[in-house]
Scaffold this motif. Sequence first.
Motif, PDB file in Angstrom:
ATOM      1  N   GLU A 218      39.396 163.787  71.839  1.00  0.00           N
ATOM      2  CA  GLU A 218      38.805 165.095  71.561  1.00  0.00           C
ATOM      3  C   GLU A 218      37.516 165.345  72.343  1.00  0.00           C
ATOM      4  N   LYS A 219      36.756 164.301  72.605  1.00  0.00           N
ATOM      5  CA  LYS A 219      35.571 164.460  73.438  1.00  0.00           C
ATOM      6  C   LYS A 219      35.163 163.112  74.011  1.00  0.00           C
ATOM      7  N   VAL A 220      34.172 163.140  74.878  1.00  0.00           N
ATOM      8  CA  VAL A 220      33.705 161.931  75.565  1.00  0.00           C
ATOM      9  C   VAL A 220      32.857 161.094  74.615  1.00  0.00           C
ATOM     10  N   HIS A 221      33.124 159.784  74.595  1.00  0.00           N
ATOM     11  CA  HIS A 221      32.314 158.809  73.870  1.00  0.00           C
ATOM     12  C   HIS A 221      31.993 157.654  74.814  1.00  0.00           C
ATOM     13  N   GLU A 222      30.942 156.892  74.466  1.00  0.00           N
ATOM     14  CA  GLU A 222      30.618 155.709  75.253  1.00  0.00           C
ATOM     15  C   GLU A 222      31.189 154.463  74.586  1.00  0.00           C
ATOM     16  N   VAL A 318      24.467 158.701  70.907  1.00  0.00           N
ATOM     17  CA  VAL A 318      25.288 159.863  70.564  1.00  0.00           C
ATOM     18  C   VAL A 318      26.409 159.967  71.588  1.00  0.00           C
ATOM     19  N   ALA A 319      27.457 160.664  71.234  1.00  0.00           N
ATOM     20  CA  ALA A 319      28.566 160.848  72.164  1.00  0.00           C
ATOM     21  C   ALA A 319      28.084 161.641  73.379  1.00  0.00           C
ATOM     22  N   PRO A 320      28.193 161.089  74.601  1.00  0.00           N
ATOM     23  CA  PRO A 320      27.681 161.774  75.808  1.00  0.00           C
ATOM     24  C   PRO A 320      28.684 162.803  76.329  1.00  0.00           C
TER      25      PRO A 320
END
Length: 382
Positions: A218-222, A318-320
């Motif tokens: 769903e979105k970018v995470h590290e 935080v999710a970048p």
Amino acid sequence: MFSMLRDAVGAMPWLILAMSQLTNAACECGYSVNSTSGNQFASYTDLMENDFLHTVVDNITEAGWRVQVYNVSAEDARGPYGKQFELQNVESNPLKDKFSWSGDSENGGDPGLRLWVRGDHSKGLVGGAEMASVRDDVLYGSFRVAMKLSSTSGTCGAFFWFYNNSQEIDMEFLSKEFNNSQGAVNLVMQTPMSVVHGYDASNTSAFKIQALPFRPDEKVHEYRFDWAPGSVNFFVDGAWVYEMTENIPVDAGRMFMNHWSNGDPLWSAGPPGADTSMSVTYVKSYFNTTNTAKNDAYKKRCANWNATQVCQIPDQTVAPDPSGADGNKTANTYFFTLDGDDHAPGQEVFKTTNGASSLFASSSFSIYIPVIVALFSWAFAL
């Protein structure tokens, strides 16, 4: 008083220059996980950073990576389909605005480096993408990738370090494991024990299915792992999730990323019926090297180890992610190599577009401000 203030302000350029000369050596002795005064302090000599939101290169080797091109038969892939890794399945897709950290991409869709799995497998091979770092001298370190996984069931996306089939550290994502509210990451080490079990780490202590409180597509995470003598620790968006302490690798190797499918119902599942990609927005690696020339260069610039010349690696908490209303803030993460030569002394700085810069102030700037404030305070107190 004002004459003293005038004299003090007049001296500022010289003071700032002096401070600049001090901070030019800020990272001469390397990069650390945690503060040099902390119990969990670890220091590394080298770095490799890639800002794929802004990278424009004719050949990905200019960015320190090589696209892998080879085929694997269905038998060797241990699935109903073989794998076909091709050059065109790695696609650079930077942001249109080189001064921004969010917005439209050059080719549409998610910005970053895209690794494609192809939907046409009529010839018995599933097209996929794989990249290996040019450097093969990576021994221990902290390794971080920001990526958004495929939303199509039936692929495996991975970020890993590799020496051989019995020394490998993986973070692998199976899109079949993503459901309506959460996902998972498979934390895997290939060890001598997994070789004994037919290259199946799931029957060893070096395997963990780590649930995630979000969908990785769903979105970018590290995603991150810190490899040290005797341990490998895994993190998601800066939060520790798991540790492995048995059969830890001891040889130097390369970093890899790949995205593939072979239809194996026990692993990748699929293959997908249409083209699908995972997008990588950055890779940040901080590590020690077995390269003699690089170690000699490090010893010259850090002749006497000094904690003040070690730069602490900022944790991404935080999710970048570049999407959404706050995308230009959340995706704008810190890169030593975008913060001036003084923060990457002696390092290989890989090509990106001109104009990309870090949101976070450099350490030199953070030093200037207290000095200036103190100087004004001193002057007005007189």
